[in-house]
Motif scaffolding. Sequence first.
Motif, short mmCIF file in Angstrom:
data_model
loop_
_atom_site.label_atom_id
_atom_site.label_comp_id
_atom_site.label_asym_id
_atom_site.label_seq_id
_atom_site.Cartn_x
_atom_site.Cartn_y
_atom_site.Cartn_z
N ARG A 9 23.81 17.10 16.15
CA ARG A 9 25.12 16.34 15.46
C ARG A 9 25.65 16.12 16.94
O ARG A 9 26.50 15.00 17.18
CB ARG A 9 25.94 17.02 14.51
CG ARG A 9 25.21 16.87 13.34
CD ARG A 9 26.25 17.24 12.19
NE ARG A 9 25.62 17.12 10.83
CZ ARG A 9 24.62 17.82 10.33
NH1 ARG A 9 24.07 18.91 10.80
NH2 ARG A 9 24.27 17.55 9.15
N ALA A 10 25.89 17.20 17.61
CA ALA A 10 26.64 16.78 19.03
C ALA A 10 26.02 15.70 20.03
O ALA A 10 26.77 14.60 20.45
CB ALA A 10 26.54 18.06 19.88
N ARG A 11 24.59 15.75 19.90
CA ARG A 11 23.82 15.01 20.75
C ARG A 11 24.13 13.28 20.07
O ARG A 11 24.36 12.14 20.58
CB ARG A 11 22.61 14.90 20.73
CG ARG A 11 21.47 14.01 21.20
CD ARG A 11 21.54 13.28 22.53
NE ARG A 11 20.45 12.50 22.79
CZ ARG A 11 19.26 12.48 23.03
NH1 ARG A 11 18.95 13.66 23.55
NH2 ARG A 11 18.33 11.32 23.26
N LEU A 12 24.04 13.42 18.71
CA LEU A 12 24.47 11.93 17.83
C LEU A 12 25.80 11.38 18.06
O LEU A 12 25.83 10.21 18.14
CB LEU A 12 23.83 12.09 16.42
CG LEU A 12 22.49 12.22 16.10
CD1 LEU A 12 22.09 12.78 14.71
CD2 LEU A 12 21.75 11.04 16.49
N ALA A 13 26.76 12.36 18.33
CA ALA A 13 27.85 11.92 18.44
C ALA A 13 28.16 11.30 19.78
O ALA A 13 28.77 10.22 20.01
CB ALA A 13 28.84 13.15 18.38
N GLU A 14 27.31 11.93 20.64
CA GLU A 14 27.39 11.20 22.21
C GLU A 14 26.65 9.87 22.05
O GLU A 14 27.29 8.99 22.68
CB GLU A 14 26.46 12.26 23.09
CG GLU A 14 27.48 13.24 23.35
CD GLU A 14 28.66 13.03 24.24
OE1 GLU A 14 28.83 12.30 25.15
OE2 GLU A 14 29.76 13.51 23.75
N TRP A 19 26.64 4.00 22.32
CA TRP A 19 26.39 2.89 21.97
C TRP A 19 27.55 2.00 21.47
O TRP A 19 27.56 0.72 21.88
CB TRP A 19 25.66 3.13 20.33
CG TRP A 19 25.31 1.82 19.78
CD1 TRP A 19 26.05 1.05 18.84
CD2 TRP A 19 23.81 1.07 19.89
NE1 TRP A 19 25.25 0.04 18.50
CE2 TRP A 19 24.21 -0.07 19.11
CE3 TRP A 19 22.66 1.39 20.58
CZ2 TRP A 19 22.69 -0.92 19.04
CZ3 TRP A 19 21.90 0.39 20.38
CH2 TRP A 19 21.97 -0.60 19.68
N ARG A 20 28.61 2.69 21.21
CA ARG A 20 29.89 1.66 21.11
C ARG A 20 30.23 1.13 22.26
O ARG A 20 30.97 -0.05 22.25
CB ARG A 20 30.70 2.39 20.27
CG ARG A 20 30.56 2.69 18.72
CD ARG A 20 31.79 2.78 17.72
NE ARG A 20 32.44 3.89 18.29
CZ ARG A 20 32.99 4.90 17.14
NH1 ARG A 20 32.59 4.52 16.07
NH2 ARG A 20 33.50 5.86 17.85
N VAL A 28 22.40 -3.55 15.99
CA VAL A 28 23.42 -2.76 15.25
C VAL A 28 22.78 -1.45 15.03
O VAL A 28 21.55 -1.26 14.96
CB VAL A 28 23.83 -3.41 13.79
CG1 VAL A 28 24.70 -2.38 13.13
CG2 VAL A 28 24.18 -4.76 14.01
N ALA A 29 23.46 -0.38 15.40
CA ALA A 29 23.05 0.90 15.18
C ALA A 29 24.37 1.82 14.58
O ALA A 29 25.25 2.21 15.63
CB ALA A 29 22.56 1.47 16.23
N LYS A 30 24.33 2.13 13.55
CA LYS A 30 25.62 3.00 13.15
C LYS A 30 25.29 4.00 11.92
O LYS A 30 24.54 3.79 11.05
CB LYS A 30 26.95 1.98 12.71
CG LYS A 30 26.38 1.20 11.37
CD LYS A 30 27.58 0.30 11.24
CE LYS A 30 27.67 -0.06 9.78
NZ LYS A 30 26.78 -1.24 9.32
N PRO A 31 26.12 5.32 12.13
CA PRO A 31 25.79 6.26 11.15
C PRO A 31 26.47 5.74 9.66
O PRO A 31 27.08 5.00 9.77
CB PRO A 31 26.75 7.32 11.61
CG PRO A 31 26.89 7.01 13.08
CD PRO A 31 26.70 5.95 13.24
N GLU A 32 25.52 6.18 8.75
CA GLU A 32 25.71 5.63 7.42
C GLU A 32 27.14 6.30 6.95
O GLU A 32 27.71 7.39 7.36
CB GLU A 32 24.70 5.83 6.30
CG GLU A 32 24.74 7.29 5.89
CD GLU A 32 23.55 7.63 4.68
OE1 GLU A 32 23.19 6.59 4.26
OE2 GLU A 32 23.57 8.84 4.55
#
Length: 160
Positions: A9-14, A19-20, A28-32
């Motif tokens: 989760r820490a890596r994905l938050a980074e 990305w933003r 487009v790439a965004k968490p659901e």
Amino acid sequence: MASGGGIARARLAEERKAWRKNHPHGFVAKPETLPDGSVNLMVWECVIPGREGTDWEGGYFPLIMQFTEDYPTNPPSCKFPSGFFHINVYDSGAVCLSILGSGWKPSITVRQILVGIQELFDDPNPNSAAQNICFELYKKNMPEYKNRVRQQAKKYPSVL
């Protein structure tokens, strides 16, 4: 010490922050977003645009990226809608790409995966065929293959 999921989760938050700030045009790439409004970092809803000047142009292809608790040790699974027409995509929609398998490295980013899949659109790997019909057309009937690709691009117009 944090559990494995904490690392993922820490890596994905980074990744989400990076990305933003900066991502390739049209992607487009965004968490659901879950029904309660919270965000699920383990599943990303993505869109990969077809490259200009290719038969994929004009298509914005939806892809779901699913991460596990052992990310980034293991790659995410990447799936298009089932029945997606591409030599290296199984009927289930699962993408067959070296960087998602034997070529995976924990340093590979969401951005690199999506750009890699976009490159695969117009430069498939016939040696790793996941779909027979697609492969046969690619080998024996290029005009029909290209026609199917263009038809599919029309099925996925831009959502913007």
